[in-house]
Design a protein around this motif. Sequence first.
Motif, PDB file in Angstrom:
ATOM      1  N   CYS A 134      -3.409   6.657  17.941  1.00  0.00           N
ATOM      2  CA  CYS A 134      -3.725   6.439  16.539  1.00  0.00           C
ATOM      3  C   CYS A 134      -5.174   6.024  16.375  1.00  0.00           C
ATOM      4  O   CYS A 134      -5.885   6.534  15.515  1.00  0.00           O
ATOM      5  N   LYS A 135      -5.617   5.085  17.206  1.00  0.00           N
ATOM      6  CA  LYS A 135      -6.976   4.565  17.036  1.00  0.00           C
ATOM      7  C   LYS A 135      -8.035   5.547  17.503  1.00  0.00           C
ATOM      8  O   LYS A 135      -9.164   5.510  17.044  1.00  0.00           O
ATOM      9  N   ALA A 136      -7.677   6.440  18.419  1.00  0.00           N
ATOM     10  CA  ALA A 136      -8.669   7.395  18.939  1.00  0.00           C
ATOM     11  C   ALA A 136      -8.795   8.649  18.084  1.00  0.00           C
ATOM     12  O   ALA A 136      -9.537   9.556  18.418  1.00  0.00           O
ATOM     13  N   GLY A 137      -8.092   8.723  16.972  1.00  0.00           N
ATOM     14  CA  GLY A 137      -8.221   9.877  16.081  1.00  0.00           C
ATOM     15  C   GLY A 137      -7.155  10.939  16.276  1.00  0.00           C
ATOM     16  O   GLY A 137      -7.289  12.049  15.766  1.00  0.00           O
TER      17      GLY A 137
ATOM     18  N   TYR B 199      -3.593  10.623  15.516  1.00  0.00           N
ATOM     19  CA  TYR B 199      -2.331   9.996  15.082  1.00  0.00           C
ATOM     20  C   TYR B 199      -1.152  10.960  15.154  1.00  0.00           C
ATOM     21  O   TYR B 199       0.000  10.514  15.203  1.00  0.00           O
TER      22      TYR B 199
ATOM     23  N   PRO C 182      -6.220  13.767  11.335  1.00  0.00           N
ATOM     24  CA  PRO C 182      -7.116  13.226  10.311  1.00  0.00           C
ATOM     25  C   PRO C 182      -7.909  14.321   9.607  1.00  0.00           C
ATOM     26  O   PRO C 182      -8.513  15.165  10.253  1.00  0.00           O
TER      27      PRO C 182
ATOM     28  N   ARG D 215       0.815  -1.220   0.000  1.00  0.00           N
ATOM     29  CA  ARG D 215       0.000   0.000   0.000  1.00  0.00           C
ATOM     30  C   ARG D 215       0.845   1.264   0.000  1.00  0.00           C
ATOM     31  O   ARG D 215       0.348   2.353   0.255  1.00  0.00           O
TER      32      ARG D 215
ATOM     33  N   ARG E 248      -0.434   3.330  13.829  1.00  0.00           N
ATOM     34  CA  ARG E 248      -1.803   2.845  13.563  1.00  0.00           C
ATOM     35  C   ARG E 248      -2.321   1.865  14.616  1.00  0.00           C
ATOM     36  O   ARG E 248      -3.482   1.446  14.545  1.00  0.00           O
ATOM     37  N   TYR E 249      -1.499   1.466  15.588  1.00  0.00           N
ATOM     38  CA  TYR E 249      -1.905   0.452  16.564  1.00  0.00           C
ATOM     39  C   TYR E 249      -2.122   1.005  17.970  1.00  0.00           C
ATOM     40  O   TYR E 249      -2.795   0.396  18.772  1.00  0.00           O
ATOM     41  N   CYS E 250      -1.530   2.149  18.264  1.00  0.00           N
ATOM     42  CA  CYS E 250      -1.584   2.633  19.642  1.00  0.00           C
ATOM     43  C   CYS E 250      -2.916   3.340  19.913  1.00  0.00           C
ATOM     44  O   CYS E 250      -3.698   3.598  19.007  1.00  0.00           O
ATOM     45  N   ASP E 251      -3.143   3.640  21.181  1.00  0.00           N
ATOM     46  CA  ASP E 251      -4.401   4.274  21.580  1.00  0.00           C
ATOM     47  C   ASP E 251      -4.600   5.624  20.891  1.00  0.00           C
ATOM     48  O   ASP E 251      -5.704   5.956  20.486  1.00  0.00           O
TER      49      ASP E 251
ATOM     50  N   ASP F   1      -2.296   6.397   1.845  1.00  0.00           N
ATOM     51  CA  ASP F   1      -3.239   7.256   2.575  1.00  0.00           C
ATOM     52  C   ASP F   1      -2.578   8.474   3.208  1.00  0.00           C
ATOM     53  O   ASP F   1      -3.253   9.280   3.829  1.00  0.00           O
ATOM     54  N   PHE F   2      -1.265   8.607   3.042  1.00  0.00           N
ATOM     55  CA  PHE F   2      -0.593   9.820   3.492  1.00  0.00           C
ATOM     56  C   PHE F   2      -0.119  10.675   2.320  1.00  0.00           C
ATOM     57  O   PHE F   2       0.792  11.503   2.445  1.00  0.00           O
TER      58      PHE F   2
END
Lengths: 355, 356
Positions: A105-108, A110, A303, A32, A100-103, A137-138
């Motif tokens: 990143c996942k909470a919006g 990044y 984001p 990707r 992309r795996y940490c809290d 995506d970047f």
Amino acid sequence: MTVAGQNPSFVLKKVHEVSFEERPIPKLSGPRDVRIEIKQTGICGSDVHYYTHGAIGSFIVKSPMVLGHESAGVVAEAGSAVTSLKVGDRVALEPGIPCRYCDHCKAGFYNLCADMKFAATPPYDGTLCRYYVLPEDFCVKLPDTVSLEEGALIEPLSVAVHVSKLAKITPGSSAIVFGAGPVGLLCCAVAKAFGATTITAVDLVQARLDLAKEVAATHTFIPTRGDSAAESAAKIKELLGGKAPQFAIDASGAAASVNTAIHVLAQGGIYVQAGMGASEITFPITEFTIKELHAHGSFRYGPGDYQLAVELVASGRVDVKKLITHRVKFEDAEEAFKLVVKGQGVKILIGGPIV
Amino acid sequence: MAQDNFSCVLYGAGKVRFEDRPVPEISDPHDILIRISYVGVCGSDVHFWMHGGVIRMVSEEEPLVMGHEASGVVHTVGPAVTRVKPGDRVAIEPGFPCRRCKQCKEGRYNICPKMKFAADPPHTHGTLSRLFKIPDDFAYRISDSLSLQEAVLVEPLSVAVHGVRLAELRPGQTVLVQGCGTIGLLAAATAKAYGARSVFIADINKAKLDFAKGYLGCATFVPDLTSTPEQDAVRLKREMDLEDGVDVVLECTGIEASAQTGIYALSAGGVFVQIGLGKPLQALPLLAMCEKETVVKTAFRYAPGDYEIALELLDSGKVSVKPLISSTVPFESAAEAWERTRKGEGIKNLIQGVQD
């Protein structure tokens, strides 16, 4: 004149010592990813700070590092699972890869990822080279009407977008921006695009304020040396017909600006810190408390910011071309840094290497 | 590929088989394999058992391993894994988002269009296998004081937490929870933990309501199916001594009449959260909602932070899930657990993982 090699790169070896080096052409890390041929790079205060100091806070240049992070280019290679881009597409690069795996990143958030790999923040190389690899995506595709030069301004514009979103600037409001460097100017522009109808730019340099007015500012102000923050704030309010602004952004990092901003804000107003200066300052905490102000730190972009920045340029609501004052060839990159060190220019673009 | 992953597979409505399947392989460095200890039965499992699916269906050609509420013990870990190690007891968050799209990056991975959710036809298999593969950040180590059976309930508790967080419930507010199924009970318990002044719980089933009263200690309401929702709301306000109505309604039944009653029971400016899933198209009293500026939120599964909060509620003792566990059956009696749940026997029925 062309530079030698397949991936010539502009490297900071140590303070004030830069050189051009051939680096291996980066490979895609996964299906990707895309590899971009860099065409335009703007330089920022942080790039210059590494050049002059070798460090920003705890980020220390310990080994040679490619500089630059505000770039646009053309997709040269696309991974097998890439769907949004193809070779030949012109893109603005969002040059920070979160985990992309940490809290965060996942909470919006990044931009707050502890493992963020950001271009030209040690130890990660930057974009002042020929090729750079990023996940698709970047990268944001530039519409045909947006030039690669404008594409290089998307990075600082995204900072301004992030700041303005945090400030929650609303239509019909009054906003004040301290510091009329590139970020401050772009914050004025975004505030206007977000509907603010009174935009006050504050700086010590008249020429910068003239440009601010051209860009978006409806009012400008030069503080008088020796005035206290409260005195400056009173003069600004007078300039604004007695109406205190609801939104204040500091894009200077200067303690005096931070203090004036807190004093000038209306009750319940929102303050966003974009500029970075001294790591500790004296702050008017009582004023802050009794007016129930909201204060927000701001760090890079998150984001949706890049996408909105491209949309603002594509739709004509923000004109970034006004900020471009100098253009240099890749092989003259050091000249660009020296210009910024001398305090000249607003946004200086360095062309990509012509191989 | 080793075929030693004994699994419970649905081939169609009423057609379950127990068979070996390929053992999942660690392909991404963040992957872990979990030896499943217990799997809970949810209303959706019953729907699959009765109808073969909800929108997408299982089939003979494309059978599906069932189950999504699960706990287990970490078996193997990929090279990039640091959060857990083999032997750790974990609760499983069974939905894996893409991490790259707008929704994922904005912090709403529960609505990722490419979400891979356990037991979702045609190809995302569920947790009723000996070994189940997940990315390590969707495994949550549980404390020693929490059993692996209780850990199954972290999934529905996270659904409840998600709904309560969407309501932005503040201490001192009043809450009506509609439905005394697992989700309703846990939503009410969560609302209490979030500082609600009063929580009222409603269900047409008196036995469930009695359980709720004992479990939660809150006032109960029995809807009258011969009244209109508007009339029932008036009666509720009278019985609960609420002049203006409740601040928050958590709808956990999916039944249209219940949603309507809840909306009528809301005070002006109140918040209605639809958690329960039922008929796809339902009518709502929009005029009454507009006049009260009712805020409506819809909830889907769980989002970043919900599992962590659920675990903290359990660890701190603010919520207890033990009373909700009604039975445990051996792995190959999974259909018995589905049947019990279908018949309304018990609240949460568990299926034991594959035994050695």
